[in-house]
Design a protein around this motif. Sequence first.
Motif, short mmCIF file in Angstrom:
data_model
loop_
_atom_site.label_atom_id
_atom_site.label_comp_id
_atom_site.label_asym_id
_atom_site.label_seq_id
_atom_site.Cartn_x
_atom_site.Cartn_y
_atom_site.Cartn_z
N ILE A 91 0.63 -1.38 0.15
CA ILE A 91 0.08 -0.21 0.05
C ILE A 91 1.42 1.13 -0.21
CG2 ILE A 91 -0.36 -0.08 2.55
CD1 ILE A 91 -2.98 1.40 2.11
N LEU A 92 2.38 1.00 0.92
CA LEU A 92 2.84 2.19 0.73
C LEU A 92 3.36 2.61 -1.11
CD1 LEU A 92 4.85 1.37 3.99
CD2 LEU A 92 2.86 3.51 3.46
N LYS A 93 3.71 1.15 -1.64
CA LYS A 93 4.21 1.50 -2.75
C LYS A 93 3.09 2.33 -3.32
CE LYS A 93 5.49 -1.68 -6.54
NZ LYS A 93 7.31 -1.54 -6.82
N ALA A 94 1.81 2.77 -3.39
CA ALA A 94 0.82 2.62 -4.53
C ALA A 94 0.77 4.29 -3.74
CB ALA A 94 -0.65 2.17 -3.73
N VAL A 95 0.67 4.09 -2.31
CA VAL A 95 0.85 6.13 -2.26
C VAL A 95 0.96 6.23 -2.81
CG1 VAL A 95 0.88 7.62 0.04
CG2 VAL A 95 -0.41 5.09 -0.14
N ASP A 96 2.44 5.89 -2.33
CA ASP A 96 4.36 6.41 -3.49
C ASP A 96 4.03 6.83 -5.17
OD1 ASP A 96 5.92 7.03 -1.14
OD2 ASP A 96 6.60 5.25 -1.84
N ASP A 97 3.26 5.85 -5.50
CA ASP A 97 2.84 6.31 -6.89
C ASP A 97 2.11 7.70 -7.00
OD1 ASP A 97 3.76 3.44 -7.75
OD2 ASP A 97 2.61 2.63 -8.22
N PRO A 103 0.71 15.75 -13.50
CA PRO A 103 -0.09 16.33 -12.19
C PRO A 103 -1.46 15.76 -11.38
CG PRO A 103 -1.59 16.87 -14.52
CD PRO A 103 0.09 16.21 -14.94
N GLN A 104 -1.13 15.78 -10.43
CA GLN A 104 -1.86 15.38 -9.27
C GLN A 104 -3.03 14.72 -9.86
OE1 GLN A 104 -1.25 14.52 -5.39
NE2 GLN A 104 -0.04 13.19 -6.96
N PRO A 105 -3.91 13.76 -9.22
CA PRO A 105 -5.21 13.57 -9.48
C PRO A 105 -6.19 14.21 -8.89
CG PRO A 105 -4.34 12.21 -8.55
CD PRO A 105 -3.34 12.97 -8.73
N ASP A 106 -7.91 14.47 -9.66
CA ASP A 106 -7.81 15.47 -8.98
C ASP A 106 -8.84 14.95 -7.39
OD1 ASP A 106 -8.32 17.27 -11.40
OD2 ASP A 106 -10.46 16.48 -11.12
N PHE A 107 -8.25 12.97 -6.99
CA PHE A 107 -9.08 12.60 -6.10
C PHE A 107 -8.50 11.72 -6.07
CE2 PHE A 107 -13.22 12.22 -9.20
CZ PHE A 107 -13.18 11.24 -7.89
N VAL A 108 -8.28 10.85 -5.00
CA VAL A 108 -7.57 9.59 -5.55
C VAL A 108 -9.71 8.11 -4.62
CG1 VAL A 108 -6.29 7.34 -4.57
CG2 VAL A 108 -5.32 9.39 -4.78
N LEU A 109 -9.40 7.25 -5.96
CA LEU A 109 -10.41 6.37 -4.75
C LEU A 109 -10.01 5.37 -4.39
CD1 LEU A 109 -13.26 5.18 -5.27
CD2 LEU A 109 -12.90 4.00 -7.09
N PHE A 110 -10.76 4.92 -3.41
CA PHE A 110 -10.02 3.63 -2.16
C PHE A 110 -10.71 2.73 -2.88
CE2 PHE A 110 -9.42 0.29 0.44
CZ PHE A 110 -8.09 0.12 0.20
N LYS A 131 -3.45 8.11 4.86
CA LYS A 131 -3.75 10.06 5.70
C LYS A 131 -2.27 10.88 5.31
CE LYS A 131 -5.81 10.68 9.91
NZ LYS A 131 -5.83 9.41 11.10
N SER A 132 -2.07 9.99 4.52
CA SER A 132 -0.08 10.69 3.48
C SER A 132 -0.68 10.76 1.74
CB SER A 132 0.65 9.59 4.37
OG SER A 132 0.56 8.68 3.22
N VAL A 133 -1.87 10.03 1.39
CA VAL A 133 -2.20 10.73 0.40
C VAL A 133 -2.64 11.76 0.20
CG1 VAL A 133 -3.60 10.39 -1.45
CG2 VAL A 133 -2.97 8.74 -0.15
N LYS A 134 -1.73 12.49 -0.37
CA LYS A 134 -1.73 13.74 -1.48
C LYS A 134 -2.71 14.64 -1.65
CE LYS A 134 2.58 14.78 -2.88
NZ LYS A 134 3.49 15.16 -4.14
N ALA A 135 -4.03 14.26 -2.72
CA ALA A 135 -5.45 14.62 -3.28
C ALA A 135 -6.53 13.82 -1.93
CB ALA A 135 -5.04 13.99 -4.56
N PRO A 136 -7.16 14.84 -2.10
CA PRO A 136 -8.34 13.74 -1.51
C PRO A 136 -8.68 12.63 -1.80
CG PRO A 136 -8.91 15.76 -2.77
CD PRO A 136 -8.03 15.44 -3.54
N VAL A 137 -9.07 11.68 -0.29
CA VAL A 137 -9.64 10.32 -0.62
C VAL A 137 -10.62 10.06 -0.78
CG1 VAL A 137 -9.50 7.65 0.05
CG2 VAL A 137 -7.07 9.69 0.14
#
Lengths: 372, 274
Positions: A91-97, A103-110, A131-137
């Motif tokens: 999951i940390l690898k994915a968060v890094d991705d 550009p940053q995505p508008d949001f990240v779907l979990f 919480k360490s995902v920069k974009a809104p989740v």
Amino acid sequence: MGNKFRSIETKHYEERDAFFEGLKRLDRRAFLRVAGMSAGIVAGMGLRSPQSFQLVNVAEAQGTKPRFSFAYISDTHLYEQKLNDRFIRSILKAVDDVNGLDPQPDFVLFGGDLAQLGQAGELKLGAQILKSVKAPVRMMVGEHDWFLDMGELWRDLFGAPNYSFDHKGVHFVVLNSIHEKDFWTERKLTPKERMQIVAGLDNGIQSRFEVGGEQREWMKQDLAKVDKKTPVIVFSHSPLYKYYRPWNFWTDDADEVQALLKPFERVTVIHGHTHQLLSNRINNIQFHGMLSTAWPWPYAPEGLPQLTVQMNRPDPFSQFDGCGDGRMDVLESGLVDKLYNLWERNPITVRASYLASGGKQDAPPRTKLPSY
Amino acid sequence: MTYRMKLWVGAGALLSFAGGVALATSPAPRPESLQATELPRHKVPVSKDGNLVVGMCDGETSLEVKGVKEGQSLTREQAARVSAELMETWLKKNPDANWDPAPPPGVAQGQKQAPQQKNPPMGTQKPATGGDIREGGVTAESGGKEVRKEAGVNIQDGHSYGAFTQRDEAVWAASTQQFVDEGHRVFHDAAAVGGTIAVSCDMCHPDASNTHPETYPKYQVQLGRVALLRDMINWCIENPVRGKPLADGDPRLRAMEAYIYAQRKGTKLEYGKK
Ligand SMILES: [Fe+2]
Ligand SMILES: [Fe+2]
């Protein structure tokens, strides 16, 4: 574990990564020399680059710039750290991705299945990491999160499991599609036993997934306010169609849910749970599965949608192979190009045009090693 | 298996061959029961002339040998005559029992046989799978009628499988299923297989899918050598499951092999498949 055994495929990609990494450090003359010598590698490379996930935006190259993009992380199946750190590394690898996307995505779907057995320690750990995902989740629930306490802690942490929102002209609906009819009371199962049974994909004691009448009614009310020309994107943990019943690659009331979406011109369903590259189209609805960060599921022995191009068999000797995350490019049309960011492999894009044309256009690369 | 149990099973096998009797395979009696009950004895009548009386192995038939006194021994010719006469009496008593006549002395397999009935055309009759279990247990005639039906049919016989009942087969199937079920259990239980991070086999292989036992043996590129299914099971136990590889004879490994193969019933064997 992990790096002692590497498949030839994995080694090959590593060498190519090293090659392209090296290219960055060369001046122009040296680059031309190396490129000349390595024309074969370049020709065979396709879309691959060390940062392929962010650098390759084919939609832009083709002049069909997306309206916006969002990324996803799904099916992380976390245990507590003292028990298992492997899935945490994933999951940390994915968060890094997703944090590295530019550009940053508008949001990240979990996409659901944050936890493996619905334990407080697992869900809280997952919440902490996300919480360490920069974009809104945007959160969605999976069966592994739910069946220990029937969603109590999940709701405390993340709110209601079904909700809707509008974003840049698209209407989004998030469902809790992992409801199951009560199989536990009569059997006098403890919550832990109930969770363990649901966690077993091939455990036939459990019931089949469903959205349920109550939530369908909510969905109906919600969609009543939406113009039929507005693109609709539905997030559902289960596939919202009937693929393979024994593994709950299945939603029992899929037909009823599809009927609610029928009046809309452009509908896309993004689902988790199946841990594989999976594409389908039923009338006006396009379906895309999401990858898991924890492990890939094999393709089911029957029922695979015709439009699915299977991802190559995962290499068990590589921890990350067959896993990954991805990005959805929402096109001007409101339909979605789905990018599968398969770790340690070439990324694969399944385009809206491929599904809309019934497989005639823009086919993703063929499968070389299909399921046994 | 104790020595006494071996004896018992041996005796059972002998019994089932004698007379082509279809024996029901009941679970082997516990050895204690052998000690507790005295075996039945054949009490032969006493000759009023003091002649030798010989008892037959059926426990009922006996024969007084005129001219030989109790305590004297029979010559070889006398003994042969006595056994032939006893056998004849027994056959009269049990007309439906199917007793394969002993081959004439000195005729070994492959040598010229005593004249026999000509073989009828083959394929007209199926071999008997054994009759139902008779009330009252196994007798000299159990299964005899079925065997008689086959007499003269041009079909190979004399092996044990032809002489078993449906119940036997049910017992075998159940034992096999038990083996497979144990494999199912181990396959779905991280602790049972010795895993340390709560990862069980089914987490990546629901219903043992994508284990492709039919492709082994094959050159496993990642191992750099030819592998069997069990090598890959052990590789998975050691790596994703983070346990210790199981010994070849480990019942858990054997059970898992059973389960995995059972899931691929009907799949074509293709060793070496990529
Ligand atoms: Fe999952
Ligand atoms: Fe799931």
